[in-house]
Scaffold this motif. Sequence first.
Motif, PDB file in Angstrom:
ATOM      1  N   ASN A   1       0.825  -1.214   0.000  1.00 51.98           N
ATOM      2  CA  ASN A   1       0.000   0.000   0.000  1.00 51.98           C
ATOM      3  C   ASN A   1       0.858   1.263   0.000  1.00 51.98           C
ATOM      4  OD1 ASN A   1      -2.400  -1.437   0.025  1.00 51.98           O
ATOM      5  ND2 ASN A   1      -2.520  -1.486   2.255  1.00 51.98           N
ATOM      6  N   ALA A   2       1.905   1.236   0.812  1.00 49.44           N
ATOM      7  CA  ALA A   2       2.774   2.416   0.899  1.00 49.44           C
ATOM      8  C   ALA A   2       3.502   2.639  -0.423  1.00 49.44           C
ATOM      9  CB  ALA A   2       3.784   2.240   2.033  1.00 49.44           C
ATOM     10  N   TRP A   3       3.926   1.540  -1.024  1.00 46.80           N
ATOM     11  CA  TRP A   3       4.643   1.619  -2.318  1.00 46.80           C
ATOM     12  C   TRP A   3       3.759   2.267  -3.381  1.00 46.80           C
ATOM     13  CZ3 TRP A   3       4.415  -1.569  -6.969  1.00 46.80           C
ATOM     14  CH2 TRP A   3       5.533  -1.419  -7.815  1.00 46.80           C
ATOM     15  N   GLN A   4       2.486   1.861  -3.400  1.00 47.81           N
ATOM     16  CA  GLN A   4       1.543   2.454  -4.365  1.00 47.81           C
ATOM     17  C   GLN A   4       1.249   3.913  -4.003  1.00 47.81           C
ATOM     18  OE1 GLN A   4       0.600   1.137  -7.071  1.00 47.81           O
ATOM     19  NE2 GLN A   4       0.718  -1.093  -6.863  1.00 47.81           N
ATOM     20  N   MET A   5       0.959   4.158  -2.725  1.00 51.98           N
ATOM     21  CA  MET A   5       0.562   5.483  -2.260  1.00 51.98           C
ATOM     22  C   MET A   5       1.649   6.530  -2.517  1.00 51.98           C
ATOM     23  SD  MET A   5      -0.472   6.531   1.673  1.00 51.98           S
ATOM     24  CE  MET A   5       1.099   6.150   2.454  1.00 51.98           C
ATOM     25  N   LEU A   6       2.914   6.107  -2.387  1.00 51.90           N
ATOM     26  CA  LEU A   6       4.029   7.052  -2.519  1.00 51.90           C
ATOM     27  C   LEU A   6       4.632   7.042  -3.924  1.00 51.90           C
ATOM     28  CD1 LEU A   6       5.656   6.357   0.956  1.00 51.90           C
ATOM     29  CD2 LEU A   6       4.245   8.329   0.315  1.00 51.90           C
ATOM     30  N   ASP A   7       3.887   6.485  -4.865  1.00 52.26           N
ATOM     31  CA  ASP A   7       4.293   6.509  -6.261  1.00 52.26           C
ATOM     32  C   ASP A   7       5.522   5.648  -6.546  1.00 52.26           C
ATOM     33  OD1 ASP A   7       3.700   7.256  -8.812  1.00 52.26           O
ATOM     34  OD2 ASP A   7       4.852   9.126  -8.744  1.00 52.26           O
ATOM     35  N   ARG A   8       5.532   4.461  -5.960  1.00 46.58           N
ATOM     36  CA  ARG A   8       6.523   3.410  -6.265  1.00 46.58           C
ATOM     37  C   ARG A   8       7.978   3.825  -6.047  1.00 46.58           C
ATOM     38  NH1 ARG A   8       3.554   0.265 -11.252  1.00 46.58           N
ATOM     39  NH2 ARG A   8       1.623  -0.027 -10.116  1.00 46.58           N
ATOM     40  N   PRO A   9       8.307   4.209  -4.820  1.00 51.15           N
ATOM     41  CA  PRO A   9       9.696   4.591  -4.536  1.00 51.15           C
ATOM     42  C   PRO A   9      10.612   3.368  -4.452  1.00 51.15           C
ATOM     43  CG  PRO A   9       8.413   4.620  -2.511  1.00 51.15           C
ATOM     44  CD  PRO A   9       7.450   4.298  -3.628  1.00 51.15           C
ATOM     45  N   VAL A  10      11.910   3.632  -4.391  1.00 46.45           N
ATOM     46  CA  VAL A  10      12.891   2.559  -4.222  1.00 46.45           C
ATOM     47  C   VAL A  10      12.687   1.917  -2.845  1.00 46.45           C
ATOM     48  CG1 VAL A  10      14.704   4.077  -3.268  1.00 46.45           C
ATOM     49  CG2 VAL A  10      15.360   1.988  -4.464  1.00 46.45           C
ATOM     50  N   ILE A  11      12.910   0.596  -2.770  1.00 42.91           N
ATOM     51  CA  ILE A  11      12.824  -0.125  -1.497  1.00 42.91           C
ATOM     52  C   ILE A  11      14.245  -0.497  -1.089  1.00 42.91           C
ATOM     53  CG2 ILE A  11      11.962  -2.191  -0.318  1.00 42.91           C
ATOM     54  CD1 ILE A  11       9.622  -2.202  -2.357  1.00 42.91           C
ATOM     55  N   LEU A  12      14.637  -0.101   0.105  1.00 46.85           N
ATOM     56  CA  LEU A  12      15.984  -0.385   0.615  1.00 46.85           C
ATOM     57  C   LEU A  12      15.903  -1.507   1.634  1.00 46.85           C
ATOM     58  CD1 LEU A  12      18.979   0.377   0.642  1.00 46.85           C
ATOM     59  CD2 LEU A  12      18.466   2.079   2.404  1.00 46.85           C
ATOM     60  N   THR A  13      16.693  -2.563   1.405  1.00 51.60           N
ATOM     61  CA  THR A  13      16.636  -3.718   2.287  1.00 51.60           C
ATOM     62  C   THR A  13      18.027  -4.319   2.450  1.00 51.60           C
ATOM     63  OG1 THR A  13      15.436  -5.784   2.719  1.00 51.60           O
ATOM     64  CG2 THR A  13      16.096  -5.361   0.426  1.00 51.60           C
ATOM     65  N   GLY A  14      18.104  -5.435   3.151  1.00 49.62           N
ATOM     66  CA  GLY A  14      19.371  -6.149   3.313  1.00 49.62           C
ATOM     67  C   GLY A  14      19.443  -7.300   2.316  1.00 49.62           C
ATOM     68  N   LYS A  15      20.639  -7.868   2.142  1.00 48.02           N
ATOM     69  CA  LYS A  15      20.839  -8.982   1.194  1.00 48.02           C
ATOM     70  C   LYS A  15      19.841 -10.115   1.414  1.00 48.02           C
ATOM     71  CE  LYS A  15      25.053 -10.270   1.645  1.00 48.02           C
ATOM     72  NZ  LYS A  15      26.465  -9.901   1.804  1.00 48.02           N
ATOM     73  N   ALA A  16      19.600 -10.430   2.707  1.00 45.79           N
ATOM     74  CA  ALA A  16      18.780 -11.599   3.054  1.00 45.79           C
ATOM     75  C   ALA A  16      17.342 -11.491   2.561  1.00 45.79           C
ATOM     76  CB  ALA A  16      18.803 -11.813   4.569  1.00 45.79           C
ATOM     77  N   LEU A  17      16.791 -10.268   2.498  1.00 40.82           N
ATOM     78  CA  LEU A  17      15.374 -10.109   2.150  1.00 40.82           C
ATOM     79  C   LEU A  17      15.132  -9.680   0.705  1.00 40.82           C
ATOM     80  CD1 LEU A  17      13.994  -8.282   5.333  1.00 40.82           C
ATOM     81  CD2 LEU A  17      13.917 -10.724   4.811  1.00 40.82           C
ATOM     82  N   ALA A  18      16.195  -9.261   0.025  1.00 44.16           N
ATOM     83  CA  ALA A  18      16.029  -8.646  -1.303  1.00 44.16           C
ATOM     84  C   ALA A  18      15.271  -9.543  -2.280  1.00 44.16           C
ATOM     85  CB  ALA A  18      17.393  -8.268  -1.876  1.00 44.16           C
ATOM     86  N   LYS A  19      15.640 -10.825  -2.312  1.00 46.22           N
ATOM     87  CA  LYS A  19      15.028 -11.731  -3.288  1.00 46.22           C
ATOM     88  C   LYS A  19      13.531 -11.885  -3.023  1.00 46.22           C
ATOM     89  CE  LYS A  19      15.508 -16.294  -5.353  1.00 46.22           C
ATOM     90  NZ  LYS A  19      15.825 -17.700  -5.049  1.00 46.22           N
ATOM     91  N   ALA A  20      13.161 -12.050  -1.733  1.00 43.89           N
ATOM     92  CA  ALA A  20      11.750 -12.232  -1.367  1.00 43.89           C
ATOM     93  C   ALA A  20      10.931 -10.999  -1.737  1.00 43.89           C
ATOM     94  CB  ALA A  20      11.636 -12.516   0.130  1.00 43.89           C
ATOM     95  N   ILE A  21      11.504  -9.816  -1.500  1.00 41.08           N
ATOM     96  CA  ILE A  21      10.783  -8.572  -1.799  1.00 41.08           C
ATOM     97  C   ILE A  21      10.630  -8.401  -3.313  1.00 41.08           C
ATOM     98  CG2 ILE A  21      10.911  -6.044  -1.655  1.00 41.08           C
ATOM     99  CD1 ILE A  21      12.200  -6.473   1.152  1.00 41.08           C
ATOM    100  N   ARG A  22      11.678  -8.784  -4.047  1.00 41.97           N
ATOM    101  CA  ARG A  22      11.617  -8.654  -5.521  1.00 41.97           C
ATOM    102  C   ARG A  22      10.549  -9.564  -6.127  1.00 41.97           C
ATOM    103  NH1 ARG A  22      17.633  -8.350  -5.406  1.00 41.97           N
ATOM    104  NH2 ARG A  22      18.158  -6.156  -5.759  1.00 41.97           N
ATOM    105  N   SER A  23      10.198 -10.636  -5.412  1.00 42.18           N
ATOM    106  CA  SER A  23       9.225 -11.576  -5.993  1.00 42.18           C
ATOM    107  C   SER A  23       7.831 -11.428  -5.374  1.00 42.18           C
ATOM    108  CB  SER A  23       9.727 -13.013  -5.840  1.00 42.18           C
ATOM    109  OG  SER A  23      10.016 -13.270  -4.485  1.00 42.18           O
ATOM    110  N   LEU A  24       7.570 -10.305  -4.698  1.00 37.77           N
ATOM    111  CA  LEU A  24       6.251 -10.094  -4.093  1.00 37.77           C
ATOM    112  C   LEU A  24       5.164 -10.001  -5.168  1.00 37.77           C
ATOM    113  CD1 LEU A  24       6.726  -7.502  -1.211  1.00 37.77           C
ATOM    114  CD2 LEU A  24       5.805  -9.809  -1.018  1.00 37.77           C
ATOM    115  N   PRO A  25       4.050 -10.731  -4.977  1.00 35.77           N
ATOM    116  CA  PRO A  25       2.939 -10.583  -5.923  1.00 35.77           C
ATOM    117  C   PRO A  25       2.436  -9.137  -5.885  1.00 35.77           C
ATOM    118  CG  PRO A  25       2.284 -11.840  -3.969  1.00 35.77           C
ATOM    119  CD  PRO A  25       3.767 -11.685  -3.906  1.00 35.77           C
ATOM    120  N   ASP A  26       1.840  -8.682  -6.955  1.00 36.73           N
ATOM    121  CA  ASP A  26       1.340  -7.295  -7.099  1.00 36.73           C
ATOM    122  C   ASP A  26       2.466  -6.286  -7.317  1.00 36.73           C
ATOM    123  OD1 ASP A  26      -1.048  -8.462  -6.525  1.00 36.73           O
ATOM    124  OD2 ASP A  26      -1.231  -7.643  -4.506  1.00 36.73           O
ATOM    125  N   MET A  27       3.722  -6.687  -7.075  1.00 32.83           N
ATOM    126  CA  MET A  27       4.819  -5.748  -7.284  1.00 32.83           C
ATOM    127  C   MET A  27       5.819  -6.298  -8.290  1.00 32.83           C
ATOM    128  SD  MET A  27       5.220  -4.567  -3.295  1.00 32.83           S
ATOM    129  CE  MET A  27       6.708  -3.591  -3.392  1.00 32.83           C
TER     130      MET A  27
END
Length: 328
Positions: free
Chosen positions: A108-134
């Motif tokens: 919701n925040a990603w959509q609301m804020l006009d799809r900004p960059v997401i900053l994460t750590g190595k461990a979570l990057a892959k999971a976040i990149r494969s999120l449905p709807d994104m």
Amino acid sequence: DSDAAATLPHALERAARVSPARGVVYIQHDGSETFQSYPALLEEAQRILAGLRDLGLKPRDKVLFQLERIQDFIPAFWGCQLGGFVPVPISIAPTYSGANSAVGKLQNAWQMLDRPVILTGKALAKAIRSLPDMADSADLRVATIDELRRCAADRAWHESRPDDLAILLLTSGSTGLPKAVMQSHGGLLSESAGTSRMNRFSAAEVSLNWMPLDHVGGIVMFHVRDVFLGCQQIHAVTELILQEPLRWLALIARFRATLTWAPNFAFALVNAREEAIRERHWDLSSMRFILNGGEAIVARTARRFLQMLRPHGLPGTCMHPAWGMSET
């Protein structure tokens, strides 16, 4: 104070200059400790600033935080401040493979804020990149703090103004979609100066926070205020205390902490360990200010906490009930 900071980068620069031996102690999941002085924090923030600029970010651009390690979150927060970027901290999801409230909040925040960059750590990057709807969006940009850290320090900071936006704090979304509370540099520093003057806090304080940094209490009322003061600050992983609430008392004694805080539930967790408290001993006499806020305050719980810890030297006057949503 002619040296008083007008913006957050000035506050960090002042802490590095005036309190070079002080800084942040990070306490990890396994209880191990690492220390980062204010000059070292400023140096790392300048490397992250360079990395964020390499991504093409411009002042006022938003950066969604999905950072589970405190020692990633704090330098990333300052890297954003030095560049005039706006951090938007969101708590880590228990899992990214199914629907849950944390994933929903991120989407919701990603959509609301006009799809900004997401900053994460190595461990979570892959999971976040494969999120449905994104994942199917060409706009999805995920950067890792590990890559940003490798850059050479950029000392040419963006010159923010006191009324510029410094951070967006998302509400819990209890009424539906989360709303973003806007906080300016001047607002955060005024709050830090006001609470410090009112409560006579100084650079000699040792503060202890174990609440998540995506909450206003952790990032603003403790971390930003402590940088403003140039005092020593300790940040412990939340789970460490939730697993064993008496570690909170052990850390107060170990670091001779003078300030700490928690919502009501945490005092109840300690109260439930009455037998163990009677069998052990900590010197809690250094503690002079425990902020009790973040949820409804139950007077009986607070009084019981003070009463049980009086034999351990906890001053009976140290509990300070507080109320003040991010919005205020």
